[in-house]
Design an enzyme around this catalytic site. Structure first.
Site, mmCIF file in Angstrom:
data_model
loop_
_atom_site.group_PDB
_atom_site.id
_atom_site.type_symbol
_atom_site.label_atom_id
_atom_site.label_comp_id
_atom_site.label_asym_id
_atom_site.label_seq_id
_atom_site.Cartn_x
_atom_site.Cartn_y
_atom_site.Cartn_z
ATOM 1 N N ARG A 21 1.416 -1.177 0.039
ATOM 2 C CA ARG A 21 0.337 0.448 0.295
ATOM 3 C C ARG A 21 1.242 1.170 0.171
ATOM 4 N NH1 ARG A 21 -3.393 -1.210 5.079
ATOM 5 N NH2 ARG A 21 -0.843 -2.342 5.675
ATOM 6 N N GLU A 26 6.158 6.344 11.608
ATOM 7 C CA GLU A 26 5.971 7.877 13.400
ATOM 8 C C GLU A 26 6.238 9.049 12.379
ATOM 9 O OE1 GLU A 26 6.806 6.011 16.535
ATOM 10 O OE2 GLU A 26 5.427 4.847 16.665
ATOM 11 N N ARG A 57 15.969 29.637 3.280
ATOM 12 C CA ARG A 57 15.225 30.163 4.282
ATOM 13 C C ARG A 57 15.738 29.701 5.382
ATOM 14 N NH1 ARG A 57 9.812 30.296 2.948
ATOM 15 N NH2 ARG A 57 9.335 28.986 0.585
ATOM 16 N N HIS A 60 16.880 31.223 11.022
ATOM 17 C CA HIS A 60 16.953 32.685 11.507
ATOM 18 C C HIS A 60 16.421 32.113 12.974
ATOM 19 C CE1 HIS A 60 13.499 33.348 7.539
ATOM 20 N NE2 HIS A 60 14.412 33.839 7.717
ATOM 21 N N LYS A 70 12.310 23.671 17.202
ATOM 22 C CA LYS A 70 11.922 23.499 15.908
ATOM 23 C C LYS A 70 12.202 21.988 15.852
ATOM 24 C CE LYS A 70 12.238 27.460 13.456
ATOM 25 N NZ LYS A 70 13.055 28.638 12.515
ATOM 26 N N HIS A 117 18.501 28.711 12.111
ATOM 27 C CA HIS A 117 17.888 27.795 10.767
ATOM 28 C C HIS A 117 17.898 28.497 10.121
ATOM 29 C CE1 HIS A 117 14.719 25.625 9.855
ATOM 30 N NE2 HIS A 117 15.779 24.029 10.431
ATOM 31 N N TYR A 130 6.761 21.569 10.368
ATOM 32 C CA TYR A 130 7.838 22.395 11.219
ATOM 33 C C TYR A 130 7.292 22.164 12.813
ATOM 34 C CZ TYR A 130 10.627 25.873 7.678
ATOM 35 O OH TYR A 130 10.564 26.495 6.778
ATOM 36 N N GLU A 141 11.581 38.199 16.686
ATOM 37 C CA GLU A 141 12.517 37.380 15.517
ATOM 38 C C GLU A 141 13.452 37.736 14.950
ATOM 39 O OE1 GLU A 141 11.629 34.099 14.359
ATOM 40 O OE2 GLU A 141 10.051 34.104 15.659
#
Length: 198
Positions: A21, A26, A57, A60, A70, A117, A130, A141
C-alpha cells in the site's frame, strides 16, 4: 535519534514500514524526544513552507527566552537543513551542522531554543513541516545573512541561493553580535534547565 555536533541539535531517523500500500512511519514521538531532552516539546504552532529549487530560508532565530525550538522534516522534495550555533559563549559558536531532509530517509531535525536555522531547497516544490514550541512573534524574531562568509554555509552543487529581501538585508554574525542581538549560551542553558523543571 542522534545528537549533532552542535549541542541542543539532533537528527531523527524514523523506522519505515513499507508494504504493497505504501509506507507507514511515526513522524513524531514526543515521549521519545523527551527522553533525550529531559522535557517535552510543547508544540504551539506548525509551519509549512513550499520552496523552489535554490530557495534559502534563514538563518532565523528568536530571542531567549522563550525563543522557538523546532522539529523539522520534509514531506515533499528535499532540503539541506542547517543548524547554526549563534549562542555567544558556546564552545561551538559560529559553527554549523547540516542534515539532508528528504522523502526517502524521512529524517527530521530538532533544534533547541537559541540556535539559528536555515533551509536550502534542492528541488522545486520541496515542502517542509515545522513543529514549533512557540508562536511566531515578529518583535522577537531575527535573522543572519545565510551568505555570511564567517559562517560559510556550504550549499549543494548546482544550487544558486535565492534569498528573500529580509534575509538579504540581515546582518552578519559579527554585526548581530556587536549589536547585542544574539542569545547568550548561559541564557539558553538556564532556559533549558527551566523547561526540565516544569
Amino acid at each position: 535519534m542522534a545528537p549533532l555536533d552542535i549541542a541542543g541539535a539532533y537528527v531523527v531517523t524514523p523506522r519505515q514500514f513499507p508494504d504493497d500500500r505504501g509506507v507507514f512511519m511515526e513522524g513524531f514521538r514526543g515521549d521519545k524526544l523527551a527522553e533525550h531532552l529531559g522535557h517535552r516539546l510543547d508544540v504551539v504552532q506548525t509551519n509549512i513552507s513550499v520552496s523552489s529549487k535554490g530557495a534559502v530560508r534563514g538563518i532565523h532565530y528568536a530571542d531567549v527566552p522563550p525563543s522557538q525550538a523546532k522539529y523539522v522534516t520534509a514531506v515533499g522534495g528535499s532540503f539541506i537543513d542547517y543548524i547554526v550555533d549563534i549562542r555567544v559563549g558556546s564552545p561551538t559558536f559560529g559553527q554549523w551542522a547540516s542534515v539532508e531532509l528528504d522523502t526517502d530517509t524521512r529524517r527530521a531535525v530538532y533544534l533547541s531554543e537559541g540556535l539559528g536555522h536555515c533551509l536550502a531547497a534542492r528541488e522545486d516544490d520541496s515542502t517542509a513541516v515545522y513543529l514549533c514550541s512557540e508562536a511566531y512573534n515578529p518583535q522577537r524574531e531575527h535573522g543572519i545573512n545565510p551568505l555570511d562568509r564567517q559562517i560559510a554555509l556550504r550549499f549543494p552543487d548546482g544550487i544558486a541561493p535565492v534569498l528573500s529581501p529580509k534575509d538579504t538585508a540581515a546582518p552578519t554574525l559579527a554585526q548581530a553580535e556587536a549589536d547585542g542581538l544574539l542569545p547568550s549560551y548561559a541564557d539558553c542553558l538556564a532556559y533549558d534547565d527551566s523547561l526540565r523543571t516544569r
